[in-house]
Design a protein around this motif. Sequence first.
Motif, mmCIF file in Angstrom:
data_model
loop_
_atom_site.group_PDB
_atom_site.id
_atom_site.type_symbol
_atom_site.label_atom_id
_atom_site.label_comp_id
_atom_site.label_asym_id
_atom_site.label_seq_id
_atom_site.Cartn_x
_atom_site.Cartn_y
_atom_site.Cartn_z
ATOM 1 N N PHE A 7 0.961 -1.368 0.293
ATOM 2 C CA PHE A 7 0.892 -0.084 0.101
ATOM 3 C C PHE A 7 0.918 0.867 0.225
ATOM 4 O O PHE A 7 0.675 1.908 -0.755
ATOM 5 C CB PHE A 7 -0.715 0.445 1.219
ATOM 6 N N SER A 8 1.781 1.545 0.560
ATOM 7 C CA SER A 8 2.532 3.093 1.270
ATOM 8 C C SER A 8 3.546 3.567 -0.494
ATOM 9 O O SER A 8 3.530 3.789 -0.320
ATOM 10 C CB SER A 8 3.713 2.089 2.309
ATOM 11 N N ASN A 9 3.382 2.176 -0.911
ATOM 12 C CA ASN A 9 3.791 1.972 -2.315
ATOM 13 C C ASN A 9 3.092 3.021 -3.795
ATOM 14 O O ASN A 9 4.354 3.302 -4.944
ATOM 15 C CB ASN A 9 4.975 0.842 -2.823
ATOM 16 N N TYR A 10 1.844 3.108 -3.753
ATOM 17 C CA TYR A 10 1.299 3.063 -4.586
ATOM 18 C C TYR A 10 0.299 4.997 -4.653
ATOM 19 O O TYR A 10 0.859 4.791 -3.101
ATOM 20 C CB TYR A 10 0.415 1.748 -4.589
ATOM 21 N N PHE A 11 0.365 5.174 -5.455
ATOM 22 C CA PHE A 11 -0.692 5.904 -5.578
ATOM 23 C C PHE A 11 -1.541 5.556 -5.307
ATOM 24 O O PHE A 11 -2.058 4.500 -5.617
ATOM 25 C CB PHE A 11 -0.796 6.769 -7.032
ATOM 26 N N ILE A 28 -3.548 10.711 -4.232
ATOM 27 C CA ILE A 28 -2.880 10.536 -3.147
ATOM 28 C C ILE A 28 -1.859 9.655 -3.726
ATOM 29 O O ILE A 28 -1.580 8.878 -3.719
ATOM 30 C CB ILE A 28 -3.275 10.606 -1.731
ATOM 31 N N THR A 29 0.032 10.404 -3.918
ATOM 32 C CA THR A 29 0.782 9.804 -4.179
ATOM 33 C C THR A 29 1.649 8.808 -2.840
ATOM 34 O O THR A 29 0.899 9.470 -1.983
ATOM 35 C CB THR A 29 1.419 10.406 -4.329
ATOM 36 N N SER A 30 2.040 7.861 -3.267
ATOM 37 C CA SER A 30 3.618 7.449 -2.035
ATOM 38 C C SER A 30 3.680 8.584 -1.084
ATOM 39 O O SER A 30 4.349 8.720 0.198
ATOM 40 C CB SER A 30 3.430 7.163 -2.333
ATOM 41 N N GLY A 31 4.094 9.872 -1.812
ATOM 42 C CA GLY A 31 4.787 10.861 -0.843
ATOM 43 C C GLY A 31 3.824 12.140 -0.422
ATOM 44 O O GLY A 31 4.354 13.268 0.124
ATOM 45 N N ARG A 32 2.550 11.653 -0.455
ATOM 46 C CA ARG A 32 1.498 12.297 -0.524
ATOM 47 C C ARG A 32 1.486 13.598 -1.011
ATOM 48 O O ARG A 32 0.771 14.069 -0.418
ATOM 49 C CB ARG A 32 1.408 12.549 1.577
ATOM 50 N N SER A 33 1.828 13.694 -1.932
ATOM 51 C CA SER A 33 0.956 14.517 -3.324
ATOM 52 C C SER A 33 -0.329 14.725 -3.273
ATOM 53 O O SER A 33 -0.925 13.210 -3.241
ATOM 54 C CB SER A 33 2.194 15.303 -4.138
ATOM 55 N N PHE A 56 -13.123 18.788 -0.418
ATOM 56 C CA PHE A 56 -12.974 17.453 -0.099
ATOM 57 C C PHE A 56 -10.933 17.334 -0.006
ATOM 58 O O PHE A 56 -11.110 18.502 -0.406
ATOM 59 C CB PHE A 56 -12.894 16.731 -1.647
ATOM 60 N N THR A 57 -11.477 16.239 0.758
ATOM 61 C CA THR A 57 -9.289 16.490 1.453
ATOM 62 C C THR A 57 -9.132 14.621 1.595
ATOM 63 O O THR A 57 -9.738 14.337 1.810
ATOM 64 C CB THR A 57 -9.442 16.829 2.444
ATOM 65 N N ILE A 58 -8.973 14.724 0.607
ATOM 66 C CA ILE A 58 -7.623 12.895 0.669
ATOM 67 C C ILE A 58 -6.150 12.809 1.564
ATOM 68 O O ILE A 58 -5.794 13.741 1.690
ATOM 69 C CB ILE A 58 -7.619 12.676 -0.695
ATOM 70 N N SER A 59 -6.167 11.923 2.197
ATOM 71 C CA SER A 59 -5.157 11.457 3.322
ATOM 72 C C SER A 59 -5.236 9.933 3.125
ATOM 73 O O SER A 59 -5.984 9.474 2.764
ATOM 74 C CB SER A 59 -5.558 12.582 4.771
ATOM 75 N N ARG A 60 -3.816 9.388 3.494
ATOM 76 C CA ARG A 60 -3.539 8.446 3.482
ATOM 77 C C ARG A 60 -2.857 7.701 5.211
ATOM 78 O O ARG A 60 -2.541 8.556 6.051
ATOM 79 C CB ARG A 60 -2.760 7.953 2.543
#
Length: 114
Positions: free
Chosen positions: A29-33, A51-56, A67-71
């Motif tokens: 999971f952590s590696n993927y958009f 959201i990218t793996s780098g949280r962009s 809306f706000t996306i987060s992981r």
Amino acid sequence: QVQFVESGGGLVQPGGSLRLSCAASGISFSNYFMGWYRQASGKQRELVAGITSGRSTNYADSVQGRFTISRDNAKNTVYLQMNSLKPEDTAVYYCNNPRFFGSWGQGTQVTVSS
């Protein structure tokens, strides 16, 4: 196997808020958009937030500012905070990554209506 389980949808009045969750399994999971997609009745599925793996993050123009996306990589979960909901946000919402488009979850229904 790859699995996405979406939750958190429901019926809400215009102007209301919901927080969607999507738990992923079977992937690093952590590696993927990760993207949140939605499909309204009679329309094509569309990407609303990613959201990218780098949280962009990126958003469709129709949801920008609402809306706000987060992981949370520790929980293999992606979230979508939806504020100021409008009737046109009514749809089934899914999470996924283009590499895994052969494996969609059941989605979660969001209905915005008075």
